[in-house]
Structure formats: structure tokens, C-alpha cells
Design a protein around this motif. Structure first.
Motif, PDB file in Angstrom:
ATOM      1  N   MET A   1       0.837  -1.178   0.000  1.00 60.67           N
ATOM      2  CA  MET A   1       0.000   0.000   0.000  1.00 60.67           C
ATOM      3  C   MET A   1       0.881   1.241   0.000  1.00 60.67           C
ATOM      4  N   ILE A   2       0.600   2.167  -0.872  1.00 56.88           N
ATOM      5  CA  ILE A   2       1.386   3.390  -0.969  1.00 56.88           C
ATOM      6  C   ILE A   2       0.828   4.409   0.010  1.00 56.88           C
ATOM      7  N   LYS A   3       1.700   5.021   0.803  1.00 53.27           N
ATOM      8  CA  LYS A   3       1.288   6.057   1.740  1.00 53.27           C
ATOM      9  C   LYS A   3       1.923   7.374   1.322  1.00 53.27           C
ATOM     10  N   PHE A   4       1.130   8.423   1.330  1.00 51.64           N
ATOM     11  CA  PHE A   4       1.617   9.746   0.991  1.00 51.64           C
ATOM     12  C   PHE A   4       1.370  10.661   2.181  1.00 51.64           C
ATOM     13  N   ASN A   5       2.349  11.508   2.487  1.00 51.52           N
ATOM     14  CA  ASN A   5       2.095  12.491   3.523  1.00 51.52           C
ATOM     15  C   ASN A   5       1.436  13.705   2.873  1.00 51.52           C
ATOM     16  N   LYS A   6       0.951  14.636   3.697  1.00 46.93           N
ATOM     17  CA  LYS A   6       0.217  15.794   3.171  1.00 46.93           C
ATOM     18  C   LYS A   6       1.067  16.619   2.213  1.00 46.93           C
ATOM     19  N   LEU A   7       2.340  16.818   2.545  1.00 50.16           N
ATOM     20  CA  LEU A   7       3.209  17.615   1.680  1.00 50.16           C
ATOM     21  C   LEU A   7       3.375  16.951   0.329  1.00 50.16           C
ATOM     22  N   LEU A 108      13.449  13.114  -5.720  1.00 48.92           N
ATOM     23  CA  LEU A 108      14.050  12.518  -4.530  1.00 48.92           C
ATOM     24  C   LEU A 108      15.452  11.976  -4.783  1.00 48.92           C
ATOM     25  N   GLY A 109      15.729  11.575  -6.011  1.00 51.11           N
ATOM     26  CA  GLY A 109      17.033  11.015  -6.308  1.00 51.11           C
ATOM     27  C   GLY A 109      17.140   9.550  -5.922  1.00 51.11           C
ATOM     28  N   LEU A 110      16.021   8.919  -5.651  1.00 49.97           N
ATOM     29  CA  LEU A 110      16.003   7.495  -5.329  1.00 49.97           C
ATOM     30  C   LEU A 110      15.345   6.738  -6.467  1.00 49.97           C
ATOM     31  N   LYS A 111      15.812   5.512  -6.684  1.00 53.61           N
ATOM     32  CA  LYS A 111      15.175   4.667  -7.689  1.00 53.61           C
ATOM     33  C   LYS A 111      13.855   4.179  -7.100  1.00 53.61           C
ATOM     34  N   ASN A 112      12.749   4.431  -7.813  1.00 56.72           N
ATOM     35  CA  ASN A 112      11.457   3.941  -7.354  1.00 56.72           C
ATOM     36  C   ASN A 112      11.444   2.423  -7.380  1.00 56.72           C
ATOM     37  N   LYS A 113      10.778   1.851  -6.425  1.00 59.54           N
ATOM     38  CA  LYS A 113      10.644   0.396  -6.350  1.00 59.54           C
ATOM     39  C   LYS A 113       9.253   0.008  -6.830  1.00 59.54           C
ATOM     40  N   THR A 114       9.186  -1.039  -7.625  1.00 65.05           N
ATOM     41  CA  THR A 114       7.895  -1.562  -8.056  1.00 65.05           C
ATOM     42  C   THR A 114       7.287  -2.362  -6.913  1.00 65.05           C
ATOM     43  N   SER A 115       6.009  -2.686  -7.037  1.00 62.56           N
ATOM     44  CA  SER A 115       5.344  -3.515  -6.023  1.00 62.56           C
ATOM     45  C   SER A 115       6.038  -4.856  -5.893  1.00 62.56           C
ATOM     46  N   ASP A 116       6.444  -5.432  -7.033  1.00 65.52           N
ATOM     47  CA  ASP A 116       7.133  -6.723  -7.006  1.00 65.52           C
ATOM     48  C   ASP A 116       8.480  -6.610  -6.285  1.00 65.52           C
ATOM     49  N   GLU A 117       9.210  -5.524  -6.568  1.00 62.48           N
ATOM     50  CA  GLU A 117      10.501  -5.334  -5.899  1.00 62.48           C
ATOM     51  C   GLU A 117      10.316  -5.166  -4.395  1.00 62.48           C
ATOM     52  N   MET A 118       9.292  -4.398  -4.001  1.00 57.77           N
ATOM     53  CA  MET A 118       9.031  -4.199  -2.573  1.00 57.77           C
ATOM     54  C   MET A 118       8.642  -5.524  -1.916  1.00 57.77           C
TER      55      MET A 118
END
Length: 180
Positions: A1-7, A108-118
Motif C-alpha cells: 500500500m502506498i502512503k503519501f504524507n500531506k506535503l 528525490l534522487g532514489l530509484k522507485n521500487k515496483t510492487s514486485d521489488e518491494m
């Protein structure tokens, strides 16, 4: 599950809207009752230097329509604003008085992770990645505040207003004037 903060939601939603609109995902038929638009541009500088890649939005004090007035500055620091309603987009903005919101997003400068990778990661790896993400978000937040003062990020806090006349108009914003 993806969580986002208000910002992240406040920054991500206008940016994604702008990207999709600029990519040509737009309806060509003018919606019923769509307002007459006038040319509008906003220039953004910091200590006299043009700021490229700054998102600017106009927020109407009282609006019964779901309109968005947005733009992004080019290399000269100038943004030509467009108005959207649903999937329809047109150049210009309706005449009126607006609050002006200014933001500068930094990757962010980070490689996004797919659901499968996570899913393939161990609990410790996920925790380490979450910590790395938080550090990157905190660093980016600090960098974004250095570029655009926090007071300009939200309609409720920005002191910037723009009364767009029937003939259209332009506004120049010097970010150094709002730095603490």
C-alpha cells in the motif's frame, strides 16, 4: 500500500496534473459555461536570476467551478498560464482576483521500487529503504524551502495576490522578497 504524507500530495497532485496536461491528454471541446480567458503570465526570479521549473498556480477566492490555473516557468523564469476543467485545457485564465501559489519540486534522487521489488525485499530491507526515503524527503523539503519560501506554498499562507484584468496581465515575483 502506498502512503503519501500531506506535503507529498500537495506537491505531487499539481505537478502530475500539469505533466498530464502538457503531454496532450486534453479534450478539444469547450465545456458548457467555460469562462472567457485572457492571456496571463508570471515571471519568477530569485535575487534577480530567473527560476526555471517553478510551478505557479492561481487560486480563486470564490469559485463555483472546478477550474485549475497553472503554469511552469521556462529557462527565462516565465510561465504562461493555462486553465483546465476536467480534461479540457486552454491558454489563459479568467479575469479575476487570485491568490498565487509558488512551488519548486526536486526529485528525490532514489530509484522507485515496483510492487514486485518491494514484495521481494525482506522486512529489514523495506525498513532501510523507508528510512532512506524519509532522509531524502527531509533533504528535499529543506532544499525546496531554500528555493521557494514556505509561505508561498499554500493558498492559506501566501501573501501574493494577482488581480487579472479583462485585458490579461503579467506578474513578476522576486522570491528573495519573501525569504526570512
Amino acid at each position: 500500500m502506498i502512503k503519501f504524507n500531506k506535503l507529498s500530495v500537495r506537491v505531487l497532485v499539481p505537478t502530475l496534473l500539469f505533466v498530464f496536461l502538457m503531454a496532450g491528454c486534453q479534450n478539444k471541446e469547450t465545456p458548457d459555461g467555460f469562462p472567457t480567458l485572457v492571456p496571463c503570465s508570471i515571471s519568477v526570479t530569485k535575487s534577480g536570476a530567473p527560476m526555471e521549473g517553478v510551478s505557479v498556480s492561481l487560486v480563486a477566492a470564490h469559485s463555483g467551478r472546478a477550474l485549475s490555473m497553472v503554469g511552469q516557468t521556462d529557462a527565462t523564469g516565465k510561465a504562461k498560464l493555462v486553465t483546465t476543467q476536467g480534461s479540457y485545457m486552454a491558454n489563459g485564465v479568467p479575469q479575476g482576483n487570485y491568490k498565487v501559489v509558488v512551488r519548486k519540486n526536486i526529485p528525490l534522487g532514489l530509484k522507485n521500487k515496483t510492487s514486485d521489488e518491494m514484495a521481494a525485499m525482506t522486512l529489514q530491507e523495506r525498513q532501510a529503504f523507508a528510512k532512506e526515503e524519509k532522509v531524502a524527503r527531509d533533504r528535499n523539503h529543506a532544499e525546496m524551502v531554500k528555493l521557494v519560501p514556505l509561505i508561498l506554498w499554500e493558498p492559506s499562507s501566501t501573501p501574493l495576490t494577482f488581480d487579472v484584468p479583462a485585458s490579461g496581465g503579467s506578474l513578476s515575483i522576486e522570491l528573495a522578497d519573501y525569504a526570512k
